[in-house]
Write a protein that holds these residues in place. Structure first.
Motif, mmCIF file in Angstrom:
data_model
loop_
_atom_site.group_PDB
_atom_site.id
_atom_site.type_symbol
_atom_site.label_atom_id
_atom_site.label_comp_id
_atom_site.label_asym_id
_atom_site.label_seq_id
_atom_site.Cartn_x
_atom_site.Cartn_y
_atom_site.Cartn_z
ATOM 1 N N ARG A 131 8.799 36.969 -7.463
ATOM 2 C CA ARG A 131 8.678 38.332 -7.977
ATOM 3 C C ARG A 131 10.041 38.973 -8.238
ATOM 4 N N TYR A 132 11.057 38.569 -7.471
ATOM 5 C CA TYR A 132 12.405 39.099 -7.676
ATOM 6 C C TYR A 132 13.265 37.970 -8.224
ATOM 7 N N ALA A 133 13.244 37.803 -9.540
ATOM 8 C CA ALA A 133 13.857 36.634 -10.158
ATOM 9 C C ALA A 133 15.348 36.801 -10.400
ATOM 10 N N GLU A 134 15.866 38.018 -10.356
ATOM 11 C CA GLU A 134 17.272 38.252 -10.681
ATOM 12 C C GLU A 134 18.021 38.747 -9.449
ATOM 13 N N GLU A 135 19.313 38.417 -9.411
ATOM 14 C CA GLU A 135 20.194 38.954 -8.381
ATOM 15 C C GLU A 135 20.749 40.307 -8.841
ATOM 16 N N PRO A 136 21.059 41.248 -7.929
ATOM 17 C CA PRO A 136 21.001 41.110 -6.476
ATOM 18 C C PRO A 136 19.653 41.486 -5.860
ATOM 19 N N ALA A 137 18.647 41.775 -6.710
ATOM 20 C CA ALA A 137 17.348 42.203 -6.181
ATOM 21 C C ALA A 137 16.734 41.108 -5.296
ATOM 22 N N ARG A 138 16.912 39.827 -5.683
ATOM 23 C CA ARG A 138 16.327 38.740 -4.905
ATOM 24 C C ARG A 138 16.948 38.670 -3.511
ATOM 25 N N SER A 139 18.271 38.753 -3.430
ATOM 26 C CA SER A 139 18.935 38.705 -2.119
ATOM 27 C C SER A 139 18.521 39.888 -1.257
ATOM 28 N N ARG A 140 18.379 41.060 -1.884
ATOM 29 C CA ARG A 140 17.990 42.239 -1.122
ATOM 30 C C ARG A 140 16.566 42.099 -0.587
ATOM 31 N N ALA A 141 15.649 41.584 -1.406
ATOM 32 C CA ALA A 141 14.257 41.431 -0.972
ATOM 33 C C ALA A 141 14.136 40.359 0.110
ATOM 34 N N LEU A 142 14.799 39.220 -0.087
ATOM 35 C CA LEU A 142 14.759 38.175 0.936
ATOM 36 C C LEU A 142 15.458 38.632 2.210
ATOM 37 N N GLY A 143 16.518 39.416 2.071
ATOM 38 C CA GLY A 143 17.181 39.953 3.258
ATOM 39 C C GLY A 143 16.281 40.871 4.055
ATOM 40 N N THR A 144 15.485 41.683 3.351
ATOM 41 C CA THR A 144 14.519 42.542 4.049
ATOM 42 C C THR A 144 13.501 41.704 4.822
ATOM 43 N N ALA A 145 13.016 40.625 4.187
ATOM 44 C CA ALA A 145 12.063 39.746 4.872
ATOM 45 C C ALA A 145 12.696 39.101 6.096
ATOM 46 N N LEU A 146 13.952 38.666 5.978
ATOM 47 C CA LEU A 146 14.635 38.043 7.115
ATOM 48 C C LEU A 146 14.839 39.042 8.244
ATOM 49 N N ALA A 147 15.137 40.298 7.910
ATOM 50 C CA ALA A 147 15.288 41.318 8.944
ATOM 51 C C ALA A 147 13.975 41.531 9.695
ATOM 52 N N CYS A 148 12.859 41.479 8.975
ATOM 53 C CA CYS A 148 11.548 41.626 9.629
ATOM 54 C C CYS A 148 11.241 40.417 10.519
ATOM 55 N N ILE A 149 11.605 39.212 10.041
ATOM 56 C CA ILE A 149 11.423 38.019 10.863
ATOM 57 C C ILE A 149 12.234 38.148 12.150
ATOM 58 N N SER A 150 13.476 38.618 12.013
ATOM 59 C CA SER A 150 14.336 38.799 13.179
ATOM 60 C C SER A 150 13.746 39.811 14.150
ATOM 61 N N PHE A 151 13.232 40.905 13.612
ATOM 62 C CA PHE A 151 12.635 41.922 14.479
ATOM 63 C C PHE A 151 11.476 41.339 15.272
ATOM 64 N N GLY A 152 10.608 40.575 14.595
ATOM 65 C CA GLY A 152 9.473 39.980 15.302
ATOM 66 C C GLY A 152 9.913 39.032 16.397
ATOM 67 N N SER A 153 10.927 38.208 16.105
ATOM 68 C CA SER A 153 11.369 37.213 17.084
ATOM 69 C C SER A 153 12.055 37.856 18.282
ATOM 70 N N LEU A 154 12.907 38.850 18.039
ATOM 71 C CA LEU A 154 13.729 39.408 19.113
ATOM 72 C C LEU A 154 13.019 40.519 19.882
ATOM 73 N N ALA A 155 12.064 41.203 19.248
ATOM 74 C CA ALA A 155 11.323 42.251 19.956
ATOM 75 C C ALA A 155 10.118 41.693 20.705
#
Length: 430
Positions: A131-155
């Protein structure tokens, strides 16, 4: 953190004394143990440690086996239906955990989580990349997902421990089951499977075995596996080490990883901003992250109190954020410029990389600590990351390619011509 207590109570030991008690158990959550029937006689602590390790690893092992199939299926049917199926399996497995009364049921529920994650994790990340085929939107969207993954793991450790202590053994799992159900409903509202005919117009994805032998993708997969080894190996071993070496209390052990969430989010933010300004240096951000992970891992055994141990753990999570946030969009970019812009299989490879670390961690880490020592484990992990960091130089040439030359644009705008950017890249290297 509740599983050792959970299993000890099933064995009839109550989790507080005797050979079946988990290491360092101090009776927390005792009011809930009476809910668990004594299905097994007490067993030796070493056997219980093995069972706990196998239970933890079973998710990653099954996920490792299913990922090649899930990636291929996602490429064929699209992203939404496998994501919904994965959430449904996660809902079923989490509910099963809540009502499990013996080890076999726990093992089945944990393995089911691996099956659900093989579809939900891979399809979710691949859907974002599509869905986010162009940069920097793709990095920002994947970064948001990674932050949520981190929150789930560490909390999760304090979340599970507090609810287990005060609300009962079933409540943590029922809360998570409701989250899975809500997520599935939101998916049906926002992106219903089969709601559009877009999938019929997409090209056929590159088979996963061809992606696996792509040297650039292989380098990224190796980096993802190596950078997650410290986290996967420390999670099952650091609690006992803290109790033995610094006399850490239960609350300190439970909150060990929570402060690391903030540097992880910081690492995601910094990498997204740097990638927007200097997208051709993604390989460098990953290499820098691996160097930080290596240095931080080597510092862990030197810590002498809770406050000190927080610092290298924050460094490890900050470095992992750099590596993941830089290299996950790079995988999609590699598929765009070297293969066909369908992302299920390539993110299945990324998931396999994570699973290799987390399948080995609960089983191998304890044995290494037992035979060689905790300090040697950390020094080995740190050295592996430092030595792997220069390998990412191999990505330097491909990261300099322009996204506008991707095969995705050729397919969607001009139609396939049979000349791919791989040829241009090889000519440029020559």
């Amino acid at each position: 953190p509740i599983i050792p207590d959970y299993i000890a109570a099933m064995r009839g030991g109550g989790g507080t004394s005797g050979p079946s008690a988990p290491a360092g158990g101090n009776g927390s959550g005792g009011g809930n143990r009476s809910l668990l029937p004594a299905r097994y006689p007490p067993s030796s602590g070493s056997n219980e440690d093995v069972q706990i390790g196998v239970l933890f690893a079973s998710k990653a092992m099954l996920q490792l086996l299913v990922n090649p199939l899930s990636g291929t299926l996602i490429d064929r049917v699209g992203y939404e239906a496998p994501l919904l199926a994965g959430l449904a399996v996660l809902f079923l497995s989490t509910t099963t955990f809540a009502f499990a009364e013996n080890y076999a049921t726990l093992f089945a529920a944990r393995s089911l989580q691996g099956l659900g994650s093989a579809f939900a994790d891979t399809a979710g990340i691949a859907l974002i990349a599509d869905r986010y085929a162009e940069e920097p939107a793709r990095s920002r969207a994947l970064g948001t997902a990674l932050a949520c993954i981190s929150f789930g793991s560490l909390a999760a450790p304090p979340f599970g421990g507090v609810l287990y202590e005060f609300a009962g053994r079933r409540v943590p799992f029922l809360v998570l089951a409701c989250v899975c159900l809500l997520d599935g409903l939101l998916l049906l509202l926002l992106a219903p499977p089969g709601g559009t005919g877009a999938r019929a117009n997409m090209p056929v994805g590159t088979p996963i075995h061809r992606l696996m032998i792509d040297p650039y993708i292989a380098v990224v997969a190796g980096a993802l596996a190596t950078c997650n080894i410290p986290l996967a190996f420390l999670e099952p071993t650091i609690a006992n080490w803290m109790k033995d070496s610094m006399g850490a209390s239960e609350w300190e052990v439970g909150l060990t990883w929570l402060p690391a969430f903030f540097p992880h989010v910081l690492g995601v933010y910094v990498t997204v901003q740097l990638a927007a300004a200097y997208p051709h240096l993604q390989w460098f951000y990953g290499a820098l992250g691996m160097a930080i992970i290596g240095a931080s891992s080597c510092l862990v055994p030197a810590c002498r109190n809770f406050g000190q141990v927080i610092i290298p753990l924050c460094g490890i999570c900050f470095g992992i954020a750099l590596v993941d946030t830089a290299l996950l969009p790079t995988l999609a970019f590699l598929v765009d410029v070297r293969h066909v812009s369908v992302y299920g299989s390539v993110y299945a490879i990324a998931d396999i990389s994570y699973c290799v670390a987390y399948a080995l961690g609960p089983i191998v880490a304890g044995q290494i600590v037992h035979t060689m020592g905790f300090a040697q484990l950390n020094l080995g992990m740190g050295l592996a990351n430092v030595l792997y960091a220069p390998v990412l130089l191999f990505l330097k040439n491909v990261c300099q390619m322009k996204p506008s030359h991707s095969e995705r644009n050729i397919l969607l705008e001009e139609g396939p011509k049979g000349l791919y950017d791989t040829i241009k890249m090889e000519e440029r290297k020559g």
